[in-house]
Design an enzyme around this catalytic site. Structure first.
Site, PDB file in Angstrom:
ATOM      1  N   ASP A 177       0.842  -1.198   0.000  1.00  0.00           N
ATOM      2  CA  ASP A 177       0.000   0.000   0.000  1.00  0.00           C
ATOM      3  C   ASP A 177       0.878   1.248   0.000  1.00  0.00           C
ATOM      4  O   ASP A 177       0.680   2.163   0.797  1.00  0.00           O
ATOM      5  CB  ASP A 177      -0.932  -0.010   1.217  1.00  0.00           C
ATOM      6  CG  ASP A 177      -2.041   1.043   1.112  1.00  0.00           C
ATOM      7  OD1 ASP A 177      -2.338   1.483  -0.014  1.00  0.00           O
ATOM      8  OD2 ASP A 177      -2.595   1.425   2.160  1.00  0.00           O
ATOM      9  N   LEU A 178       1.858   1.266  -0.900  1.00  0.00           N
ATOM     10  CA  LEU A 178       2.769   2.403  -0.988  1.00  0.00           C
ATOM     11  C   LEU A 178       2.033   3.594  -1.597  1.00  0.00           C
ATOM     12  O   LEU A 178       1.740   3.610  -2.790  1.00  0.00           O
ATOM     13  CB  LEU A 178       3.990   2.032  -1.837  1.00  0.00           C
ATOM     14  CG  LEU A 178       5.107   3.073  -1.884  1.00  0.00           C
ATOM     15  CD1 LEU A 178       5.675   3.343  -0.492  1.00  0.00           C
ATOM     16  CD2 LEU A 178       6.225   2.616  -2.831  1.00  0.00           C
TER      17      LEU A 178
END
Length: 249
Positions: free
Chosen positions: A171-172
């Site tokens: 979930d960058l």
């Protein structure tokens, strides 16, 4: 490390001393009664910021794990149990400890907890991590100011360090980067390693960066953050510069 079980609850702590109340450390009402809640932040749930410097050496953030998306409307916080090490909080604790020991700027993991249901098929989870002081969500900061080229390069270098360890931050996005103001300069931190882990090969790294770029573009429209393609160029320069320098004596 301290690990123990109490009835249907499992705990791990990143300290050696024993506290009489440690089984209550994942209950916000305990900290409220102790008058140790410094504040809170709303996200998928509420993260509580705790005054624990005198106990743990750092102040902490307490987070309960909640499901998102459509499924979360029917099952807000229960997960299927397989093994203790694969539970959401214990897995994130372990990964954060690995990254922390490798010298990456991530919050120090302080504790993790799961509570199994009566049948033992499902569990709920919580995690305690270091609170990064004098820091802001990158998107909140970019609403009011721009970043220097050096700071953008620093962000790129951090992502490169993560990739060199073969860790994929699934979930960058721009909200999972913190910018801390210190006396010397701005220091960037990476947050929220839930569901993240090791991946082999290099095929996923470009898409991981593309995900971050899409996040910046989205928040440029939605939150009116100060972000340009030149900023992204500097971030990528930092990403590749770290690669070029890591083998130098």
């Amino acid at each position: 490390m301290l690990e123990f079980q109490q009835d249907n609850q499992f705990f791990i702590f990143n300290f050696d001393r024993t506290f009489k109340q440690q089984h209550q450390f994942f209950d916000p009402s305990f900290w409220q009664a102790q008058q140790r809640i410094l504040g809170s932040a709303k996200g998928r749930g509420t993260t509580y910021f705790l005054a624990t410097q005198d106990w743990f050496g750092v102040n902490c953030a307490l987070r309960h794990y909640y499901r998102g998306g459509l499924w979360g409307k029917f099952n807000k916080d229960r997960y299927t149990f397989s093994t203790l090490s694969q539970t959401r909080s214990f897995a994130e604790f372990s990964l954060l400890q690995r990254l922390y020991e490798a010298g990456l700027p991530v919050p120090k993991p302080i504790g993790a907890h799961i509570k199994k249901g009566k049948i033992g098929v499902c569990y709920q989870a919580d995690i305690l991590t270091e609170k990064i002081e004098n820091a802001q969500d990158l998107t909140a900061l970019l609403q009011n100011q721009s970043l220097s080229d050096k700071t953008w390069q620093q962000i790129g270098g951090l992502i490169r360090q993560l990739h060199d360890l073969q860790i994929c931050h699934t979930d960058l996005n721009a909200h999972n980067i913190l910018v801390q103001n210190t006396e010397q300069a701005q220091k960037c931190w990476l947050l929220d390693f839930d569901k993240c882990g090791e991946k082999s090969g290099d095929f996923w790294k470009a898409e991981n960066l593309n995900r971050l770029h899409r996040s910046f573009m989205k928040e440029t429209e939605r939150m009116k953050i100060q972000f340009t393609e030149q900023n992204w160029t500097e971030l990528m320069f930092g990403y590749h510069q770290h690669f070029n320098q890591k083998d130098k004596p």
